[in-house]
Motif scaffolding. Structure first.
Motif, PDB file in Angstrom:
ATOM      1  N   UNK A   2       0.822  -1.209   0.000  1.00  0.00           N
ATOM      2  CA  UNK A   2       0.000   0.000   0.000  1.00  0.00           C
ATOM      3  C   UNK A   2       0.856   1.258   0.000  1.00  0.00           C
ATOM      4  N   UNK A   3       2.007   1.220   0.672  1.00  0.00           N
ATOM      5  CA  UNK A   3       2.901   2.368   0.635  1.00  0.00           C
ATOM      6  C   UNK A   3       3.424   2.642  -0.759  1.00  0.00           C
ATOM      7  N   UNK A   4       3.755   1.575  -1.486  1.00  0.00           N
ATOM      8  CA  UNK A   4       4.245   1.741  -2.854  1.00  0.00           C
ATOM      9  C   UNK A   4       3.131   2.173  -3.793  1.00  0.00           C
ATOM     10  N   UNK A   5       1.930   1.636  -3.608  1.00  0.00           N
ATOM     11  CA  UNK A   5       0.802   2.042  -4.452  1.00  0.00           C
ATOM     12  C   UNK A   5       0.454   3.507  -4.231  1.00  0.00           C
ATOM     13  N   UNK A   6       0.541   3.955  -2.986  1.00  0.00           N
ATOM     14  CA  UNK A   6       0.321   5.370  -2.712  1.00  0.00           C
ATOM     15  C   UNK A   6       1.319   6.227  -3.487  1.00  0.00           C
ATOM     16  N   UNK A  11       2.919  12.857   7.323  1.00  0.00           N
ATOM     17  CA  UNK A  11       2.666  13.659   6.134  1.00  0.00           C
ATOM     18  C   UNK A  11       2.120  12.768   5.032  1.00  0.00           C
ATOM     19  N   UNK A  12       1.760  13.357   3.901  1.00  0.00           N
ATOM     20  CA  UNK A  12       1.278  12.592   2.762  1.00  0.00           C
ATOM     21  C   UNK A  12       2.428  11.996   1.968  1.00  0.00           C
ATOM     22  N   UNK A  13       2.111  11.048   1.104  1.00  0.00           N
ATOM     23  CA  UNK A  13       3.143  10.313   0.391  1.00  0.00           C
ATOM     24  C   UNK A  13       3.440  10.821  -1.003  1.00  0.00           C
ATOM     25  N   UNK A  14       3.311  12.136  -1.218  1.00  0.00           N
ATOM     26  CA  UNK A  14       3.544  12.663  -2.564  1.00  0.00           C
ATOM     27  C   UNK A  14       4.695  13.650  -2.565  1.00  0.00           C
ATOM     28  N   UNK A  15       5.280  13.840  -3.746  1.00  0.00           N
ATOM     29  CA  UNK A  15       6.426  14.731  -3.888  1.00  0.00           C
ATOM     30  C   UNK A  15       6.032  16.157  -4.235  1.00  0.00           C
TER      31      UNK A  15
END
Length: 444
Positions: free
Chosen positions: A107-111, A306-310
């Motif tokens: 799920x971390x990678x899919x996020x 925090x969120x998982x986006x760059x």
């Protein structure tokens, strides 16, 4: 060989010998980019209309503790000390079962993929060989490109300045079983505690072991109250240990001299600006690095906080650095300008090609170039927050968000199209994620 033609997009190549953006077609053959030029015509390719799309390299996150997706947002108000006390030293991280690591990493990678991140460095906390096997399987099943940085357990006997324990024997076993080829999506790294979280001799041994294994070594270094007094970079340099195969995360409170030594001898810096600013690591080292000749990279770090986006990390890094310099100028009685000292273009490079260099993957990814792996994303220019596009680079860095990510490709394979992940049965898998969360929290 499957062929895909991305037609008429606004290309952001992130290369030195190309314009910052231009209109062109991008042809993918198999896993690689075979053409980037206007008006490509080919009969046997799937054609994707990208006339309303920005086409750019996938983001590269150089520091993420991926398994923590199972306890997402638990630490919105945690300091660094609270985080360490809850996750390490017999805390939540020690309660994980192997199956928890599978679903957490999946799920971390899919996020990450959903947010346009095509490559991550997964900085792991490995409790057993079985945990490692399941962590690897989770990443593999997601379809992401990853550096699996094999790390020590989080128990206190490992994480202290006197620790002589090492995890390199198990890392070598994992390498022999899962990383026998360089022509695969996953590569191996060694996540070491480094000289600030283990004995000096242990850190030296683990660095040398990573070099014997011909892999990257990555460590947390130079932050908190000890960051400025430990002089770890100077010690590593004096021992002739610096090199491009060492990755240092945070580095908020090292000296200018330390950064200069990295610039001279090599090594990469991973800045995780949002987490660092909230948790108390210190001020993000973006400017400290740049002023001393080092180009930093960016990472999410922990989705506990925090969120998982760059997209968010780019904004935090850019505005924090601009604010630091602007405030200094204002204190001197000078209005900032006419141009700000750090550009959106630089921040985008830190999130793509510089990240690839840090992970020793720039021969494969990080830019859109013929011969490189086809890791790229499409952003929808018709979305309200992006339309109309005036400056594509500025739009990506300053105004885009995860909702703009229309498509994601890794090694030429679509993992997201038309705004939807191409991954089935997420609802059933989500029940496993909930079970993992309940298990680790009930045992702490």
């Amino acid at each position: 060989m499957k062929k895909t033609l991305i037609k008429g997009g606004t290309i952001l190549p992130i290369t030195k010998d190309q314009p910052s953006h231009y209109q062109a077609d991008l042809l993918i053959e198999g896993t690689k980019i075979s053409k980037i030029e206007p008006n490509v015509n080919i009969d046997d390719a799937e054609v994707i209309d990208a006339s309303d799309m920005i086409v750019m390299p996938g983001f590269i996150d150089t520091h993420r503790h991926t398994w923590e997706s199972m306890i997402r947002n638990i630490g919105a108000d945690w300091s660094l000390q609270t985080y360490l006390g809850n996750i390490y030293y017999g805390g939540i991280g020690s309660q994980r079962r192997p199956q928890d690591d599978y679903i957490g990493n999946l799920f971390g990678a899919l996020e990450a993929l959903d947010a346009g991140v095509t490559t991550i460095l997964d900085w792991t906390m490995i409790n057993s060989i079985e945990h490692a096997e399941e962590s690897i399987r989770g990443l593999q099943d997601s379809g992401i490109r990853a550096v699996f940085a094999y790390g020590a357990p989080g128990d206190g006997e490992y994480w202290n300045n006197d620790s002589t324990l090492t995890h390199t024997k198990d890392a070598k076993r994992i390498q022999s079983e899962h990383f026998t080829s360089t022509d695969q999506l996953m590569t191996l790294g060694l996540a070491i505690r480094g000289p600030e979280f283990s004995a000096w001799d242990t850190a030296v041994t683990e660095i040398n072991t990573a070099r014997e294994m011909d892999i990257l070594a990555t460590m947390h270094l130079g932050f908190g109250t000890w960051g400025r007094t430990a002089h770890s970079i100077e010690r590593l340099d004096d021992a002739d240990l610096l090199g491009k195969d060492l990755n240092f995360t945070h580095m908020n409170r090292v000296t200018d001299e330390a950064m200069k030594r990295i610039a001279a001898k090599g090594g990469s810096i991973s800045v995780t600006p949002e987490v660092e600013m909230m948790m108390g690591h210190g001020y993000p080292a973006t400017g400290l690095a740049l002023e001393n000749g080092v180009k930093p990279t960016l990472g999410v770090d922990v989705v506990t906080s925090t969120g998982g986006d760059m997209f968010a990390q780019m904004k935090f890094a850019l505005q924090a650095e601009r604010a630091r310099v602007n405030e200094r100028l204002l204190d001197e009685g000078t209005m900032p300008g006419p141009d700000l000292h750090i550009s959106a273009q630089q921040i985008l490079e830190f999130s793509t090609i510089e990240g690839a260099k840090a992970l020793l993957l720039d021969h494969k990814v990080g830019s859109l170039e013929v011969g490189k792996e086809a890791d790229f994303i499409l952003l929808n220019k018709k979305d309200l927050n992006l339309s109309p596009i005036t400056d594509p680079i500025g739009a990506v860095v300053q105004t885009a968000h995860t909702g703009n990510v229309d498509s994601v490709f890794v090694a030429g394979k679509a993992v997201k199209r038309n705004g939807k992940l191409l991954f089935g049965n997420l609802d059933a898998l989500r029940e496993q994620l909930y079970d993992a969360q309940a298990h680790v929290l009930s045992h702490t």
